[in-house]
Design a protein around this motif. Structure first.
Motif, PDB file in Angstrom:
ATOM      1  N   GLU A 108      59.809 -90.526  73.788  1.00 50.24           N
ATOM      2  CA  GLU A 108      59.112 -89.526  74.610  1.00 50.24           C
ATOM      3  C   GLU A 108      60.063 -88.807  75.556  1.00 50.24           C
ATOM      4  O   GLU A 108      59.783 -87.704  76.002  1.00 50.24           O
ATOM      5  N   LEU A 109      61.193 -89.416  75.856  1.00 51.74           N
ATOM      6  CA  LEU A 109      62.194 -88.753  76.686  1.00 51.74           C
ATOM      7  C   LEU A 109      62.935 -87.670  75.920  1.00 51.74           C
ATOM      8  O   LEU A 109      63.490 -86.753  76.515  1.00 51.74           O
ATOM      9  N   ILE A 110      62.949 -87.772  74.623  1.00 53.05           N
ATOM     10  CA  ILE A 110      63.635 -86.781  73.790  1.00 53.05           C
ATOM     11  C   ILE A 110      62.706 -85.621  73.446  1.00 53.05           C
ATOM     12  O   ILE A 110      63.156 -84.485  73.314  1.00 53.05           O
ATOM     13  N   ILE A 111      61.421 -85.872  73.333  1.00 54.76           N
ATOM     14  CA  ILE A 111      60.480 -84.854  72.890  1.00 54.76           C
ATOM     15  C   ILE A 111      60.387 -83.699  73.882  1.00 54.76           C
ATOM     16  O   ILE A 111      60.396 -82.527  73.487  1.00 54.76           O
ATOM     17  N   ILE A 112      60.313 -83.987  75.164  1.00 58.75           N
ATOM     18  CA  ILE A 112      60.134 -82.935  76.168  1.00 58.75           C
ATOM     19  C   ILE A 112      61.313 -81.956  76.181  1.00 58.75           C
ATOM     20  O   ILE A 112      61.095 -80.746  76.138  1.00 58.75           O
ATOM     21  N   PRO A 113      62.572 -82.409  76.206  1.00 60.50           N
ATOM     22  CA  PRO A 113      63.666 -81.429  76.153  1.00 60.50           C
ATOM     23  C   PRO A 113      63.706 -80.642  74.842  1.00 60.50           C
ATOM     24  O   PRO A 113      64.065 -79.469  74.836  1.00 60.50           O
ATOM     25  N   VAL A 114      63.329 -81.266  73.749  1.00 66.85           N
ATOM     26  CA  VAL A 114      63.324 -80.563  72.471  1.00 66.85           C
ATOM     27  C   VAL A 114      62.281 -79.453  72.482  1.00 66.85           C
ATOM     28  O   VAL A 114      62.537 -78.329  72.029  1.00 66.85           O
ATOM     29  N   VAL A 115      61.103 -79.717  73.016  1.00 65.04           N
ATOM     30  CA  VAL A 115      60.055 -78.702  73.083  1.00 65.04           C
ATOM     31  C   VAL A 115      60.491 -77.548  73.984  1.00 65.04           C
ATOM     32  O   VAL A 115      60.363 -76.374  73.620  1.00 65.04           O
ATOM     33  N   PHE A 116      61.005 -77.877  75.173  1.00 66.74           N
ATOM     34  CA  PHE A 116      61.466 -76.822  76.069  1.00 66.74           C
ATOM     35  C   PHE A 116      62.649 -76.064  75.476  1.00 66.74           C
ATOM     36  O   PHE A 116      62.765 -74.844  75.645  1.00 66.74           O
TER      37      PHE A 116
ATOM     38  N   ALA B  38      63.161 -75.537  72.276  1.00 68.48           N
ATOM     39  CA  ALA B  38      62.630 -74.675  71.219  1.00 68.48           C
ATOM     40  C   ALA B  38      61.980 -73.430  71.816  1.00 68.48           C
ATOM     41  O   ALA B  38      62.169 -72.316  71.309  1.00 68.48           O
ATOM     42  N   ILE B  39      61.219 -73.610  72.880  1.00 69.89           N
ATOM     43  CA  ILE B  39      60.585 -72.461  73.538  1.00 69.89           C
ATOM     44  C   ILE B  39      61.648 -71.516  74.091  1.00 69.89           C
ATOM     45  O   ILE B  39      61.564 -70.294  73.918  1.00 69.89           O
ATOM     46  N   PHE B  40      62.675 -72.072  74.752  1.00 66.28           N
ATOM     47  CA  PHE B  40      63.762 -71.254  75.272  1.00 66.28           C
ATOM     48  C   PHE B  40      64.469 -70.517  74.138  1.00 66.28           C
ATOM     49  O   PHE B  40      64.802 -69.340  74.262  1.00 66.28           O
ATOM     50  N   GLY B  41      64.712 -71.209  73.022  1.00 62.70           N
ATOM     51  CA  GLY B  41      65.392 -70.592  71.887  1.00 62.70           C
ATOM     52  C   GLY B  41      64.620 -69.422  71.311  1.00 62.70           C
ATOM     53  O   GLY B  41      65.201 -68.376  70.991  1.00 62.70           O
ATOM     54  N   VAL B  42      63.313 -69.557  71.198  1.00 60.18           N
ATOM     55  CA  VAL B  42      62.494 -68.470  70.663  1.00 60.18           C
ATOM     56  C   VAL B  42      62.554 -67.262  71.591  1.00 60.18           C
ATOM     57  O   VAL B  42      62.758 -66.121  71.144  1.00 60.18           O
ATOM     58  N   PHE B  43      62.382 -67.481  72.888  1.00 62.53           N
ATOM     59  CA  PHE B  43      62.429 -66.359  73.824  1.00 62.53           C
ATOM     60  C   PHE B  43      63.823 -65.737  73.880  1.00 62.53           C
ATOM     61  O   PHE B  43      63.961 -64.515  73.950  1.00 62.53           O
ATOM     62  N   TYR B  44      64.864 -66.556  73.848  1.00 63.75           N
ATOM     63  CA  TYR B  44      66.228 -66.034  73.888  1.00 63.75           C
ATOM     64  C   TYR B  44      66.509 -65.159  72.668  1.00 63.75           C
ATOM     65  O   TYR B  44      67.053 -64.062  72.794  1.00 63.75           O
ATOM     66  N   LEU B  45      66.126 -65.646  71.493  1.00 68.00           N
ATOM     67  CA  LEU B  45      66.347 -64.847  70.287  1.00 68.00           C
ATOM     68  C   LEU B  45      65.558 -63.554  70.323  1.00 68.00           C
ATOM     69  O   LEU B  45      66.061 -62.498  69.929  1.00 68.00           O
ATOM     70  N   TYR B  46      64.325 -63.611  70.799  1.00 71.16           N
ATOM     71  CA  TYR B  46      63.505 -62.401  70.854  1.00 71.16           C
ATOM     72  C   TYR B  46      64.127 -61.350  71.770  1.00 71.16           C
ATOM     73  O   TYR B  46      64.297 -60.194  71.392  1.00 71.16           O
ATOM     74  N   PHE B  47      64.473 -61.752  72.984  1.00 73.38           N
ATOM     75  CA  PHE B  47      64.990 -60.783  73.945  1.00 73.38           C
ATOM     76  C   PHE B  47      66.403 -60.315  73.602  1.00 73.38           C
ATOM     77  O   PHE B  47      66.737 -59.151  73.792  1.00 73.38           O
TER      78      PHE B  47
END
Length: 114
Positions: free
Chosen positions: A4-12, A14-23
């Motif tokens: 569970e300590l690994i899941i939270i950074p991976v989710v954040f 992934a969200i950061f990666g999607v927004f970074y690629l979009y912008f």
């Protein structure tokens, strides 16, 4: 073990990666168009005739809540005068909430035309 300590950074991440690629992609496309001499007004095309987002949100939220209220009221009437039981509450609530959202969609289309 501590997955569970690994899941939270991976989710954040992934969200950061999607927004970074979009912008970053949008920025590169705009810079390429500007270098070729395209007018900057093409970036605002389509936004000039749309309704403000707050009007759309308030309209859809109001119609959704009214649909839920009408659904509960209609369900209580049906439960009192028929033998359907309590199963009628979710059915009427979801049907009238869906009708409210559909009505809101159509009203938003008319709002955009004005």
């Amino acid at each position: 073990m501590h997955s569970e300590l690994i899941i939270i950074p991976v989710v954040f991440g992934a969200i950061f990666g999607v927004f970074y690629l979009y912008f970053s992609t949008r920025n590169k496309e705009r810079l390429a168009l500007i270098e070729k001499g395209a007018d900057a007004s093409i970036f605002l095309k389509g936004r000039t005739h749309t309704a403000p987002i707050w009007k759309v949100l308030i309209l859809n939220l109001a119609l959704l809540l009214m649909g839920i209220g009408v659904g509960i009221f209609l369900a209580s009437i049906l439960e009192h005068y028929t033998t359907l039981g309590e199963v009628v509450y979710p059915a009427c609530t979801f049907i009238t909430a869906g009708l409210g959202l559909f009505l809101g969609f159509n009203m938003t289309k008319n709002l955009d035309k004005e």
